[in-house]
Enzyme design. Structure first.
Site, mmCIF file in Angstrom:
data_model
loop_
_atom_site.group_PDB
_atom_site.id
_atom_site.type_symbol
_atom_site.label_atom_id
_atom_site.label_comp_id
_atom_site.label_asym_id
_atom_site.label_seq_id
_atom_site.Cartn_x
_atom_site.Cartn_y
_atom_site.Cartn_z
ATOM 1 N N PHE A 1 -5.787 5.033 -0.086
ATOM 2 C CA PHE A 1 -4.515 4.807 0.372
ATOM 3 C C PHE A 1 -4.934 3.797 -1.349
ATOM 4 O O PHE A 1 -6.194 3.419 -1.967
ATOM 5 C CB PHE A 1 -5.006 3.526 0.501
ATOM 6 C CG PHE A 1 -4.716 4.036 2.306
ATOM 7 C CD1 PHE A 1 -2.879 3.499 2.653
ATOM 8 C CD2 PHE A 1 -5.293 4.455 3.233
ATOM 9 C CE1 PHE A 1 -2.819 3.595 4.329
ATOM 10 C CE2 PHE A 1 -5.178 5.013 4.305
ATOM 11 C CZ PHE A 1 -3.654 4.366 4.996
ATOM 12 N N TYR B 1 -8.927 6.940 10.807
ATOM 13 C CA TYR B 1 -8.569 7.526 12.473
ATOM 14 C C TYR B 1 -9.428 9.028 12.907
ATOM 15 O O TYR B 1 -8.628 9.328 14.420
ATOM 16 C CB TYR B 1 -6.769 8.161 12.448
ATOM 17 C CG TYR B 1 -6.067 6.933 12.153
ATOM 18 C CD1 TYR B 1 -5.461 6.224 12.993
ATOM 19 C CD2 TYR B 1 -5.521 7.045 10.621
ATOM 20 C CE1 TYR B 1 -4.617 5.330 12.015
ATOM 21 C CE2 TYR B 1 -4.674 6.615 10.129
ATOM 22 C CZ TYR B 1 -4.554 5.480 11.079
ATOM 23 O OH TYR B 1 -3.791 4.275 10.412
ATOM 24 N N TYR C 1 0.915 -1.169 -0.099
ATOM 25 C CA TYR C 1 -0.341 -0.261 0.064
ATOM 26 C C TYR C 1 0.380 1.636 0.248
ATOM 27 O O TYR C 1 2.367 1.148 0.568
ATOM 28 C CB TYR C 1 -0.930 0.602 1.313
ATOM 29 C CG TYR C 1 0.200 0.428 2.481
ATOM 30 C CD1 TYR C 1 -0.270 1.783 3.157
ATOM 31 C CD2 TYR C 1 0.478 -0.710 3.482
ATOM 32 C CE1 TYR C 1 1.019 1.474 4.405
ATOM 33 C CE2 TYR C 1 1.005 -1.128 4.199
ATOM 34 C CZ TYR C 1 1.329 0.624 4.646
ATOM 35 O OH TYR C 1 1.358 0.904 6.216
ATOM 36 N N PHE D 1 1.869 9.187 3.149
ATOM 37 C CA PHE D 1 2.818 9.729 5.090
ATOM 38 C C PHE D 1 2.937 8.225 5.110
ATOM 39 O O PHE D 1 3.552 7.950 6.524
ATOM 40 C CB PHE D 1 1.174 10.313 5.757
ATOM 41 C CG PHE D 1 0.280 9.077 5.501
ATOM 42 C CD1 PHE D 1 -0.324 8.194 5.867
ATOM 43 C CD2 PHE D 1 -1.219 9.419 4.944
ATOM 44 C CE1 PHE D 1 -0.765 6.832 5.629
ATOM 45 C CE2 PHE D 1 -2.698 9.144 4.464
ATOM 46 C CZ PHE D 1 -2.446 8.052 4.579
ATOM 47 N N ASP D 2 2.868 7.145 4.247
ATOM 48 C CA ASP D 2 3.202 5.541 4.587
ATOM 49 C C ASP D 2 2.864 4.947 3.463
ATOM 50 O O ASP D 2 2.579 5.123 2.028
ATOM 51 C CB ASP D 2 2.542 4.943 5.835
ATOM 52 C CG ASP D 2 3.243 3.908 6.248
ATOM 53 O OD1 ASP D 2 3.683 3.809 5.793
ATOM 54 O OD2 ASP D 2 1.652 3.147 6.807
ATOM 55 N N ILE E 1 -7.577 0.101 10.414
ATOM 56 C CA ILE E 1 -8.423 1.096 10.459
ATOM 57 C C ILE E 1 -9.621 0.445 9.974
ATOM 58 O O ILE E 1 -9.418 -0.870 8.791
ATOM 59 C CB ILE E 1 -8.028 2.372 9.813
ATOM 60 C CG1 ILE E 1 -7.506 2.713 8.429
ATOM 61 C CG2 ILE E 1 -7.102 3.135 10.844
ATOM 62 C CD1 ILE E 1 -7.651 3.253 7.530
#
Length: 387
Positions: free
Chosen positions: A130, A114, A58, A68-69, A88
């Site tokens: 994502f 979140y 991902y 962010f990731d 999540i």
């Protein structure tokens, strides 16, 4: 005890995976929860079920494109158990919609992500984007193949289908049994599975520790048997069900394997003949039948204790000895009835005692469960450990 160890069925608070939908390439599908899913690459691979371990690559960005990731940056796929709340909510829902080999874009609103939490690189109330690829599945429990097998209907309305025969002893009421199980609704949705968790459930058969259909259904099996048990709602969770997982008036299907069944010796009441009976100002009476120099039980101590509870008639109503597992509690914190909190502080590690608890230190004027109103209770207890 304040509450009995009356499990209904382990794991019923699991996160439900919503029924899978099938988006088309290039089409953005919005689910009833607000999750948006766009299929980027299709596949004819297998779709995961709740309880399966999934492997995913991902990349996560904010709506302005800020990354962010990314598992791709680490060159390490991310693995998690689907439907267990390990990720999540938007991920649990979205991944369940994909097949192995498919790629998709998820647009996840804050309430499925979140929420109001500040995650550092993810500000509060952020919509998340994502791009994901479902790489593989390690299957959890799968439904038994019952095609061509005989269905037996009992007078209660319960049905069972033997899938394979074991060679062990037959289960009987009063035995301590270990059972692996997977529970399904009539539409095929899996709602719970000890197989997925890798740990069978252990119960005292016929003691009301599980739903009625389980106490009956398991009693038809021998160790090693595998069977499907179909439980009508009056023998399960009744008219009301167990929202949000078990609907109203739900017939439940359990694929079970009886792993073990052992006879449990009847606990023997402590011999208090010749032992002095003591009485406290509260009205608690007790006999210390075995004394030690062990660590004393104090207010706030965490202790392990074996016990058998009797009515004044001598009838057993609860016993950790029969279950083969002492209970652990913190003394003086209201986790047990008042007579226990007081009586246990009179003992040391390794000591055995009989506590005679008047109703005002027990379950009071109304009683509780199998305890009738204004019941004096007798407990034979052993302090196994003090921490």
């Amino acid at each position: 005890m304040k509450r009995f160890a009356m499990i209904l069925m382990a794991g019923l608070v699991l996160t439900a995976v919503l029924p899978a939908q099938t988006p088309k390439i290039g089409e953005m599908v919005t689910t009833s929860t607000g999750l948006q899913v766009e299929l980027l690459k299709s596949s004819e691979g297998e779709r995961p079920l709740q309880g399966d371990k999934v492997s995913v690559h991902y990349t996560g960005t904010l709506v302005d494109g800020t990354k962010f990731d990314s598992s791709l940056d680490r060159n390490m796929p991310f693995e998690f158990m689907l439907g267990r709340g390990q990720v999540i909510r938007g991920w649990d829902e979205g991944i369940a919609m994909l097949k192995v080999g498919e790629k998709a874009r998820f647009v996840i609103p804050p309430d499925l992500g979140y929420g109001e939490r500040d995650m550092g690189t993810i500000p509060p109330n952020s919509t998340l984007v994502f791009e994901v690829e479902l790489l593989g599945i390690t299957p959890g429990a799968r439904p038994y193949d019952v095609e061509g097998k005989d269905t037996v209907t009992t007078p209660s309305g319960l049905k069972y289908i033997k899938v394979s025969e074991g060679e062990g002893p037959k289960a009987k009421s009063g035995m301590r049994v270990k059972v692996h199980y997977t529970g399904y609704l009539l539409n095929g949705d899996k709602f719970d599975s000890s197989v997925d968790r890798g740990e069978p459930i252990e119960i005292m058969l016929g003691a009301g520790q599980v739903i009625q259909g389980w106490d009956e259904g398991i009693s038809y099996l021998s160790v090693g048997d595998k069977a499907r048990i179909i439980i009508p709602y009056p023998l399960a969770y009744g008219e009301a069900g167990r929202p949000p997982i078990i609907p109203e008036r739900a017939t439940l299907i359990f694929d079970v394997e009886l792993v073990d069944a052992v006879e449990v010796p009847e606990p023997k009441p402590f011999d208090v003949s010749g032992v002095k009976k003591e009485r406290t100002p509260s009205g608690l009476e007790y006999y210390v039948v075995k004394t030690t120099e062990g660590e004393p039980v104090q207010l706030g101590s965490t202790i392990s204790v074996h016990y058998t509870g009797y009515f004044e008639s001598g009838e057993i109503f609860d016993s950790s000895v029969q279950r083969g597992q002492p209970i652990e509690l913190q003394v003086g914190r209201g986790q047990v009835i008042q007579g226990w909190d007081e009586g246990l502080q009179l003992l040391n590690k390794g000591e055995k005692a009989r506590l005679i608890i008047p109703y005002h230190l027990g379950y009071g004027e109304n009683g509780h469960g199998p305890i009738p109103p204004k019941a004096t209770l007798v407990f034979d207890v052993e302090i196994v450990d003090v921490k």
